[in-house]
Design an enzyme around this catalytic site. Sequence first.
Site, PDB file in Angstrom:
ATOM      1  N   HIS A   1     -11.243  31.272  41.767  1.00  0.00           N
ATOM      2  CA  HIS A   1     -10.440  31.083  42.964  1.00  0.00           C
ATOM      3  C   HIS A   1     -10.908  31.863  43.973  1.00  0.00           C
ATOM      4  O   HIS A   1     -10.587  31.679  45.239  1.00  0.00           O
ATOM      5  CB  HIS A   1      -8.889  31.399  42.684  1.00  0.00           C
ATOM      6  CG  HIS A   1      -8.038  30.636  43.568  1.00  0.00           C
ATOM      7  ND1 HIS A   1      -6.750  30.286  43.040  1.00  0.00           N
ATOM      8  CD2 HIS A   1      -8.007  30.057  44.685  1.00  0.00           C
ATOM      9  CE1 HIS A   1      -6.049  29.685  43.962  1.00  0.00           C
ATOM     10  NE2 HIS A   1      -6.882  29.575  45.151  1.00  0.00           N
TER      11      HIS A   1
ATOM     12  N   GLY B   1      -1.368  22.414  58.132  1.00  0.00           N
ATOM     13  CA  GLY B   1      -0.318  21.950  58.643  1.00  0.00           C
ATOM     14  C   GLY B   1      -0.266  22.340  60.227  1.00  0.00           C
ATOM     15  O   GLY B   1       0.376  21.888  61.142  1.00  0.00           O
TER      16      GLY B   1
ATOM     17  N   SER C   1      -7.680  22.359  53.091  1.00  0.00           N
ATOM     18  CA  SER C   1      -6.806  22.421  54.349  1.00  0.00           C
ATOM     19  C   SER C   1      -7.520  21.863  55.648  1.00  0.00           C
ATOM     20  O   SER C   1      -7.802  22.501  56.561  1.00  0.00           O
ATOM     21  CB  SER C   1      -6.552  24.087  54.469  1.00  0.00           C
ATOM     22  OG  SER C   1      -6.086  24.599  53.152  1.00  0.00           O
ATOM     23  N   PRO C   2      -7.835  20.726  55.406  1.00  0.00           N
ATOM     24  CA  PRO C   2      -8.424  19.893  56.506  1.00  0.00           C
ATOM     25  C   PRO C   2      -7.428  19.821  57.814  1.00  0.00           C
ATOM     26  O   PRO C   2      -7.976  19.619  58.997  1.00  0.00           O
ATOM     27  CB  PRO C   2      -8.840  18.764  55.839  1.00  0.00           C
ATOM     28  CG  PRO C   2      -8.061  18.327  54.908  1.00  0.00           C
ATOM     29  CD  PRO C   2      -7.556  19.897  54.336  1.00  0.00           C
ATOM     30  N   LEU C   3      -6.413  20.019  57.387  1.00  0.00           N
ATOM     31  CA  LEU C   3      -5.486  20.163  58.716  1.00  0.00           C
ATOM     32  C   LEU C   3      -4.683  21.456  58.920  1.00  0.00           C
ATOM     33  O   LEU C   3      -3.596  21.437  59.474  1.00  0.00           O
ATOM     34  CB  LEU C   3      -4.210  19.177  58.119  1.00  0.00           C
ATOM     35  CG  LEU C   3      -4.206  17.780  57.706  1.00  0.00           C
ATOM     36  CD1 LEU C   3      -2.928  16.829  57.445  1.00  0.00           C
ATOM     37  CD2 LEU C   3      -5.085  17.086  58.902  1.00  0.00           C
ATOM     38  N   GLY C   4      -5.412  22.333  58.517  1.00  0.00           N
ATOM     39  CA  GLY C   4      -5.102  23.910  58.918  1.00  0.00           C
ATOM     40  C   GLY C   4      -3.858  24.104  58.343  1.00  0.00           C
ATOM     41  O   GLY C   4      -3.116  24.820  59.037  1.00  0.00           O
TER      42      GLY C   4
ATOM     43  N   TYR D   1      -0.880  28.574  41.258  1.00  0.00           N
ATOM     44  CA  TYR D   1      -0.055  27.463  42.101  1.00  0.00           C
ATOM     45  C   TYR D   1       1.168  27.653  41.207  1.00  0.00           C
ATOM     46  O   TYR D   1       2.381  27.097  41.597  1.00  0.00           O
ATOM     47  CB  TYR D   1      -0.357  26.417  42.529  1.00  0.00           C
ATOM     48  CG  TYR D   1      -1.666  26.238  43.273  1.00  0.00           C
ATOM     49  CD1 TYR D   1      -1.799  27.347  44.001  1.00  0.00           C
ATOM     50  CD2 TYR D   1      -2.440  25.073  43.155  1.00  0.00           C
ATOM     51  CE1 TYR D   1      -3.176  27.207  44.969  1.00  0.00           C
ATOM     52  CE2 TYR D   1      -3.457  24.814  44.005  1.00  0.00           C
ATOM     53  CZ  TYR D   1      -3.845  26.159  44.921  1.00  0.00           C
ATOM     54  OH  TYR D   1      -4.860  25.941  45.842  1.00  0.00           O
TER      55      TYR D   1
END
Length: 286
Positions: A122, A205, A200-203, A55
């Site tokens: 990773h 975004g 990424s539980p919201l995909g 990152y």
Amino acid sequence: MTAATMWTLEDLPGQALGLMHLSDDGWGDDDRDPAGLIVAAIDAGVTMMDTAEMYGNEQIVGRALGVNRDRVTLCSKFGVYWGSSGRSDDWSIRADPATVRTAIEGSLQRLDVDHLDLYYLHHRSDDTPIEETVGAMAELRDAGKIRALGLSNVTVDDIRRAHAVHPIAAVQQQWSLTHRDVESFIPTLVELGIALVAHSPLGHGSLTNSRDDALARALCEIASSAEATPAQIALAWVHHRGRLSGATVIPLPGTTSVGHLRANVAAARLELGETDLESLENAVAS
């Protein structure tokens, strides 16, 4: 350095904070100041902080943590490296023992800490057997540089092979309404006592941004009834599925906003009814 004590599942909160997008741009902003975000998360009970060498912001994370280092479970990852083109698809994987040893030194220096609580590979490598990678990671644990080993973007076979070399504490994989592959991992994780960190539980975004389909409409309808946002409903779904799974599941939404952080924390307390769940499943299937 004394050997780090063993990291346990009891160290984990019910929700973590992904710091992938934390940047220098937020300093001094009441909503996006990195140090303010960390303090707000801790105050809300979100004490697991996740970043990665890839990152490029470990120094910023270290500055933001400051005196709060010992109040959090600090996680980072190694093994994925950008190419020179600047393209998002230009990256490679290095997971050989030499990379393990050099990567941890860089992360510790950038984060300005003497150990990590959880250190992930990773991404799985097709070139280096995972046993070799995990063996080198175990040496870091013996040296007190990390407290626990994690894996990300792996297969069930990778998990079993790695765990045979050294206990794996956590596996980080994507889990959301539209990304369900990790559900096949859960029996293995339960068997081996490994936590699932659901990134990424919201995909990324995609579940709540610029969508006009059956799932977006279902999320909006449920959110309206619950006096919540569609994003909170999507996150509450992951919490709900996690509780039913029998595994230790820690959703990992990422944000740089204190306001969004607090909304994410509130989502963990939302209760979805059977009608809500059926509506979401039907929308996904349509």
